[in-house]
Design an enzyme around this catalytic site. Structure first.
Site, PDB file in Angstrom:
ATOM      1  N   LYS A   1       0.525  -1.227  -0.024  1.00  0.00           N
ATOM      2  CA  LYS A   1       0.463  -0.217  -0.594  1.00  0.00           C
ATOM      3  C   LYS A   1       0.665   1.152   0.103  1.00  0.00           C
ATOM      4  O   LYS A   1       2.182   1.350   0.888  1.00  0.00           O
ATOM      5  CB  LYS A   1      -1.118   0.135   1.477  1.00  0.00           C
ATOM      6  CG  LYS A   1      -2.088  -1.459   0.884  1.00  0.00           C
ATOM      7  CD  LYS A   1      -3.195  -0.870   0.593  1.00  0.00           C
ATOM      8  CE  LYS A   1      -4.041  -2.341  -0.068  1.00  0.00           C
ATOM      9  NZ  LYS A   1      -5.003  -2.309   1.304  1.00  0.00           N
TER      10      LYS A   1
ATOM     11  N   ARG B   1      -3.608 -10.562   4.282  1.00  0.00           N
ATOM     12  CA  ARG B   1      -3.826 -10.582   3.267  1.00  0.00           C
ATOM     13  C   ARG B   1      -2.621  -9.797   2.529  1.00  0.00           C
ATOM     14  O   ARG B   1      -2.186  -8.230   2.183  1.00  0.00           O
ATOM     15  CB  ARG B   1      -5.251 -10.080   2.893  1.00  0.00           C
ATOM     16  CG  ARG B   1      -5.476  -9.459   0.738  1.00  0.00           C
ATOM     17  CD  ARG B   1      -7.008  -8.384   1.048  1.00  0.00           C
ATOM     18  NE  ARG B   1      -7.077  -9.245  -0.465  1.00  0.00           N
ATOM     19  CZ  ARG B   1      -6.779  -8.117  -2.219  1.00  0.00           C
ATOM     20  NH1 ARG B   1      -6.218  -7.078  -0.686  1.00  0.00           N
ATOM     21  NH2 ARG B   1      -7.554  -8.434  -2.650  1.00  0.00           N
TER      22      ARG B   1
END
Length: 286
Positions: A231, A265
């Protein structure tokens, strides 16, 4: 080892769905491997849209230790620029690959905010729904999942980031709304996993706050999933492109596991599995 969730309420809310019970039975977090069959995902868009490459990637992630394969056919690009696609397009991308991925024998979650797509995937054998709008965008999603007795990952999201808000209060309020929707639809509480949605509708600072204070969501008494993989908040600390963020991803995920996350995840399965196992083994020596 890592505690499951710090909240004392957890003992009163056992995971009863057999798929979740199996996934969450390890002494360290389960690992969900990301499989994007899209041309425009922020990290690996286009790499696995061809069915043979998608299947090879699923096989590789399972061999590396993935407990779940999360397959998505619409990019939600957490930091903006996502191009919405129709349910028909999602299905066209999924149809050539889903059956083969399911045949590998690992639980498959379907990453979609559309009940039509989720229903089709569940019919084919997917077992978990991963809704990036936490039951709050498609009015038919909750009823569908209640009828199918399917586990649901409820992710926090916002249309845009607002640096002025208290992000922890916003996430908690969102979860409360989603849980109310689930309750009214008849989804068993034991079928629900909560995801704070790292990067989605949040500033970089807010994403890090959610990770740092993850234990606070233990008050819901439900398993937590965290997906910080590659991210952009990582680049706000250490400038990097998505494929250069492995170190930051692992750091965030180990911290998340220590904070109570039971599912991680990730795009990078082998490295994440190793990090979680080693961290858990070290924790056992305390």
């Amino acid at each position: 080892m890592f505690a499951t969730i710090s909240s004392p309420d957890l003992a009163a809310s056992p995971v009863e769905h057999p798929v979740l019970r199996t996934i969450l039975s390890k002494p360290y977090p389960a690992v969900m491997g990301v499989l994007n069959v899209t041309p425009d995902s922020f990290s690996d868009g286009g790499q696995f849209i061809a069915p043979d490459r998608a299947l090879a990637q699923a096989r590789r992630m399972i061999a590396e230790g993935a407990d779940i394969i999360d397959i998505g056919a619409e990019s939600t690009r957490p930091y903006g620029g996502a191009q919405a696609v129709s349910a028909d397009m999602e299905l066209r991308r999924l149809q050539p690959v889903l059956a083969d991925v399911l045949s590998l024998g690992v639980p498959v979650s379907i990453d979609s905010m559309k009940s039509e797509v989720v229903a089709w995937a569940l019919d084919k054998g997917a077992t978990i729904a991963n809704d990036v709008w936490g039951l709050q965008r498609d009015s038919g999603m909750a009823e569908l999942l209640a009828a199918r007795n399917a586990p649901i990952i409820v992710m926090h999201n916002r249309d845009r980031a607002d640096p002025a808000i208290d992000i922890m209060k916003d996430i908690a309020a969102f979860f409360a709304r989603s849980l109310d929707i689930a309750l009214k639809a008849g989804i068993p509480r034991e079928n629900i996993v909560l995801d704070p949605g790292i990067g989605f509708g949040k500033t970089h600072e807010q994403s890090m706050i959610a990770l740092a204070r993850l234990t606070e969501f233990g008050s819901f008494g439900l398993p937590l999933l965290v997906g910080a993989s590659r991210k952009l908040f990582i680049a706000s600390v250490s400038p990097s492109e998505p494929h250069q963020r492995l170190g930051g991803s692992i750091a965030a995920h180990v911290i998340a596991a220590k904070g109570g996350a039971r599912i991680i995840r990730t795009h990078d399965v082998a490295e994440t599995v190793q990090a979680l196992r080693v961290a858990a083994a070290i924790g056992e020596k305390r």
